[in-house]
Motif scaffolding. Structure first.
Motif, PDB file in Angstrom:
ATOM      1  N   GLU A  17       9.961 -54.307  57.575  1.00 26.35           N
ATOM      2  CA  GLU A  17      11.028 -54.113  58.412  1.00 26.35           C
ATOM      3  C   GLU A  17      12.286 -54.947  58.123  1.00 26.35           C
ATOM      4  O   GLU A  17      12.169 -56.104  57.692  1.00 26.35           O
ATOM      5  N   ILE A  18      13.298 -54.230  57.999  1.00 28.05           N
ATOM      6  CA  ILE A  18      14.648 -54.737  57.744  1.00 28.05           C
ATOM      7  C   ILE A  18      15.503 -54.629  58.818  1.00 28.05           C
ATOM      8  O   ILE A  18      15.781 -53.674  59.467  1.00 28.05           O
ATOM      9  N   PRO A  19      16.028 -55.855  59.188  1.00 25.79           N
ATOM     10  CA  PRO A  19      16.762 -55.759  60.405  1.00 25.79           C
ATOM     11  C   PRO A  19      18.150 -55.344  60.169  1.00 25.79           C
ATOM     12  O   PRO A  19      18.710 -55.294  59.110  1.00 25.79           O
TER      13      PRO A  19
ATOM     14  N   ASN B 136      16.017 -45.456  48.939  1.00 20.80           N
ATOM     15  CA  ASN B 136      15.899 -43.855  48.296  1.00 20.80           C
ATOM     16  C   ASN B 136      14.450 -43.364  49.438  1.00 20.80           C
ATOM     17  O   ASN B 136      14.860 -42.322  49.853  1.00 20.80           O
ATOM     18  N   GLN B 137      13.776 -44.169  49.818  1.00 25.83           N
ATOM     19  CA  GLN B 137      12.647 -43.761  50.828  1.00 25.83           C
ATOM     20  C   GLN B 137      13.330 -43.278  52.018  1.00 25.83           C
ATOM     21  O   GLN B 137      12.995 -42.370  52.498  1.00 25.83           O
ATOM     22  N   GLU B 138      14.256 -44.165  52.555  1.00 28.12           N
ATOM     23  CA  GLU B 138      14.943 -44.016  53.795  1.00 28.12           C
ATOM     24  C   GLU B 138      15.584 -42.869  53.854  1.00 28.12           C
ATOM     25  O   GLU B 138      15.729 -42.080  54.650  1.00 28.12           O
TER      26      GLU B 138
ATOM     27  N   LYS C 119      12.523 -63.073  49.658  1.00 27.99           N
ATOM     28  CA  LYS C 119      11.181 -62.391  50.384  1.00 27.99           C
ATOM     29  C   LYS C 119      12.043 -61.709  51.729  1.00 27.99           C
ATOM     30  O   LYS C 119      13.251 -62.056  51.823  1.00 27.99           O
ATOM     31  N   PHE C 120      11.201 -60.669  52.108  1.00 28.21           N
ATOM     32  CA  PHE C 120      11.767 -60.145  53.149  1.00 28.21           C
ATOM     33  C   PHE C 120      11.029 -60.597  54.653  1.00 28.21           C
ATOM     34  O   PHE C 120       9.807 -60.966  54.353  1.00 28.21           O
TER      35      PHE C 120
END
Length: 506
Positions: free
Chosen positions: A260-262, A179-181, A505-506
C-alpha cells in the motif's frame, strides 16, 4: 495460507465423499476414477503452491547472498587480509634449510680436505640460515598500518557495492509496482471502452447514433489494447531487471508483493538537506573508504621516506658438508724391535743396534655422519646499509607518494560533493514530484468531470465521437502522469531514507 489450507481440506473432503459413494461394478474402474480425480485436484492446487510472492526485504536479503557482483566485491577483503598478515610476519626472522650435491672430475682441490686429487670427488653441503631486520626506517611498521587501513577501506567498498545493488533492487521493485498500476489502469480503460462500444452498437441498431461512432470506438479499443500490450511489456522488462539483479532465472515463477503506497505528501520531508547530509557524511561507506585512502596515502609517504634511512640486519648460519675423499688415518703400534745399524771400527765382530718403533698407518673412508659432524661450523653477522646515492629513486618515490596523497584528498572531496549533490537532487526531485502529483491529481479530477460530461453528451446524441475520444485520451494521459509522479516521489524518498540511515522498506 488459511485460504489455501481451507481449499485443500475442502477438496480432500470432496474426494473422500466421492470415493465412498462410488458404485462402479469393478474395483479397477473405481481406482482409475479416483486417480484421475486426484491428479486433477493436484493440478488445480499446484499454481497456488508454486506461487511465491516476494516483498522488498526478501529481495534485498536474497540479493545480499546471491548477487555475483557483490560476491566479487568481497574478494579484495580476503586478498587484503592476506597482505596484512604477510606484513605482520615480516617482523619475524626467516629460517631456511637447504643442501646440495656436486661432482668434480680431473685435478681439483677437495673443498673439505684442501688436498689436490685426480680422483672424482662427490660432495654434499648443508646449511640452516636465518635473517632478521633490526631497523629499516620504520618501513615494516608503516606497512602494517597501511595494510590494515587498506583492509578496512575494502570492507567499506564492499558495503558501498551492496548499497548500490540495494538501491538498484529498490528501483526495479518500484518499477514493477509502477508498471503494474499502469497495466491495471490500461485494462480498466479497455473495459470502459468496450462498455461504451456495446452501448453505441445498440444505439446504432435503434437508429439513435451514427455508424461512424462505432469506428471511432473500435479505433479507441485498439489503442487501449496497444496500451495494455505496452504496459505488459514494460512490466515484463521490470520483472526481468529485478530477476537479473537477484540472479534468478527468467523461467522461475516470481511475483512481488504490491504494498500500500500512501499518496505523496510534501510534509513527509521533515528533515532538511543539511540534517540528512550530516548523517550521510558519518555513515556512508564510500566516504569512510575515501577517508581511509587518505590515511593509506599518508602512510605511503612515510614508507617512501623510510627508504632514506639506514637499515640494519642480522644473520646467522649453521653449515656442514661431506666429501667422498674424506678419510680417517690411524696408526697401529706393534711395539719396538732391535735393528743393526753398523759395526765398531776396531772390532767388526761387534755390531751397533738401535730400537725401532714398529708402526703401520691405516687409511679408511670417513663415514658420512662423522664428516657432517666434524665439518659443522657456525657463522653470525650484522649488516649495516647506508643509502648515499641511489640515482634519485628515493626522492622520486617520496614525490610520487605525495602526489598520490593529494589525489586521494581530492577524490575524497569529490565523493563528498557527489553524495551531497545526490541528496540535494533527490530532495528537490521529491518536492517536485509531490507538487507534480498534487497538480496531476487536480488535473485528473477535472478531466474526469469533463469526460463524464462528454460521455453523457455522446450517449444522448448531443456530442460527437471526436470530442468524446479527446476527453478520454486526455484523461488517460493525466492518469498515467499521476501514477508516474507518484512513484517518482516514492523512489526519491527511498533515496533520502537511505542517506538518512533509515531502513529501506515500504
Amino acid at each position: 495460507m488459511y485460504k489455501l489450507n481451507f481449499f485443500i481440506e475442502k477438496q480432500r473432503i470432496t474426494l473422500s465423499t466421492m470415493y465412498n459413494n462410488l458404485s462402479f461394478k469393478t474395483l479397477g474402474m473405481r481406482k482409475t476414477t479416483f486417480l484421475a480425480t486426484f491428479f486433477i485436484f493436484i493440478w488445480g492446487i499446484s499454481p497456488l503452491l508454486a506461487q511465491q510472492k516476494w516483498d522488498l526485504q526478501k529481495c534485498l536479503d536474497y540479493a545480499s547472498g546471491n548477487n555475483v557482483q557483490l560476491k566479487i566485491a568481497g574478494l579484495p577483503q580476503e586478498a587484503n587480509q592476506a597482505n596484512l598478515l604477510q606484513s605482520q610476519m615480516q617482523l619475524l626472522p626467516n629460517l631456511n634449510l637447504g643442501g646440495g650435491q656436486g661432482w668434480q672430475f680431473g685435478r681439483n682441490i677437495d673443498p673439505f680436505t684442501n688436498l689436490f686429487t685426480n680422483d672424482p670427488v662427490r660432495t654434499n653441503n648443508f646449511f640452516l640460515s636465518t635473517n632478521v631486520t633490526i631497523f629499516n626506517g620504520f618501513r615494516q611498521m608503516n606497512a602494517i598500518k597501511q595494510n590494515r587501513s587498506i583492509l578496512e577501506a575494502s570492507r567499506y567498498d564492499y558495503e558501498q557495492t551492496r548499497n548500490d545493488i540495494f538501491l538498484n533492487v529498490v528501483n526495479a521493485y518500484i518499477q514493477i509496482i509502477f508498471n503494474q498500476e499502469l497495466l491495471q489502469v490500461a485494462r480498466l480503460q479497455l473495459q470502459n471502452t468496450q462498455e461504451q462500444l456495446d452501448r453505441t452498437l445498440k444505439q446504432i441498431e435503434a437508429g439513435a447514433a451514427a455508424e461512424v461512432a462505432k469506428y471511432d470506438l473500435l479505433s479507441q479499443r485498439a489503442n487501449n489494447e496497444l496500451q495494455i500490450t505496452t504496459a505488459e511489456n514494460n512490466l515484463a522488462f521490470a520483472y526481468l531487471r529485478l530477476k537479473q539483479l537477484l540472479q534468478i532465472p527468467l523461467e522461475q515463477p516470481f511475483e512481488v508483493v504490491i504494498p500500500e503506497i500512501p499518496e505523496p505528501d510534501e510534509s513527509g520531508l521533515v528533515q532538511t538537506v543539511q540534517s540528512i547530509w550530516e548523517v550521510a557524511e558519518t555513515s556512508q561507506p564510500n566516504i569512510k573508504s575515501a577517508d581511509l585512502n587518505i590515511k593509506v596515502a599518508e602512510l605511503g609517504v612515510d614508507l617512501a621516506k623510510g627508504n632514506a634511512y639506514p637499515s640494519i640486519t642480522a644473520n646467522a648460519q649453521v653449515l656442514s658438508g661431506y666429501s667422498s675423499q674424506g678419510v680417517i688415518r690411524s696408526v697401529i703400534d706393534r711395539g719396538t724391535t732391535t735393528q743393526v745399524i753398523g759395526f765398531l771400527t776396531d772390532d767388526f765382530t761387534k755390531t751397533v743396534s738401535t730400537f725401532v718403533q714398529d708402526r703401520t698407518v691405516n687409511i679408511e673412508r670417513n663415514p658420512w655422519g662423522s664428516q657432517v659432524d666434524e665439518n659443522l661450523r657456525q657463522t653470525i653477522g650484522i649488516n649495516l646499509n647506508i643509502p648515499i646515492f641511489n640515482r634519485w629513486q628515493v626522492r622520486n618515490g617520496i614525490a610520487n607518494a605525495k602526489i598520490q596523497l593529494e589525489r586521494n584528498k581530492l577524490q575524497a572531496l569529490n565523493i563528498r560533493n557527489q553524495v551531497r549533490q545526490t541528496i540535494e537532487q533527490a530532495y528537490n526531485d521529491a518536492k517536485a514530484a509531490s507538487r507534480t502529483y498534487a497538480s496531476n491529481k487536480v488535473r485528473v479530477n477535472a478531466l474526469t468531470e469533463t469526460f463524464k460530461v462528454q460521455e453523457q453528451r455522446f450517449l444522448v446524441g448531443a456530442g460527437n465521437s471526436f470530442d468524446f475520444a479527446i476527453a478520454r485520451n486526455n484523461l488517460n494521459i493525466a492518469q498515467s502522469d499521476l501514477i508516474r509522479s507518484k512513484y517518482e516521489f516514492v523512489f526519491r524518498m527511498k533515496i533520502l531514507d537511505f542517506y538518512a540511515g533509515r531502513e529501506l522498506k515500504f
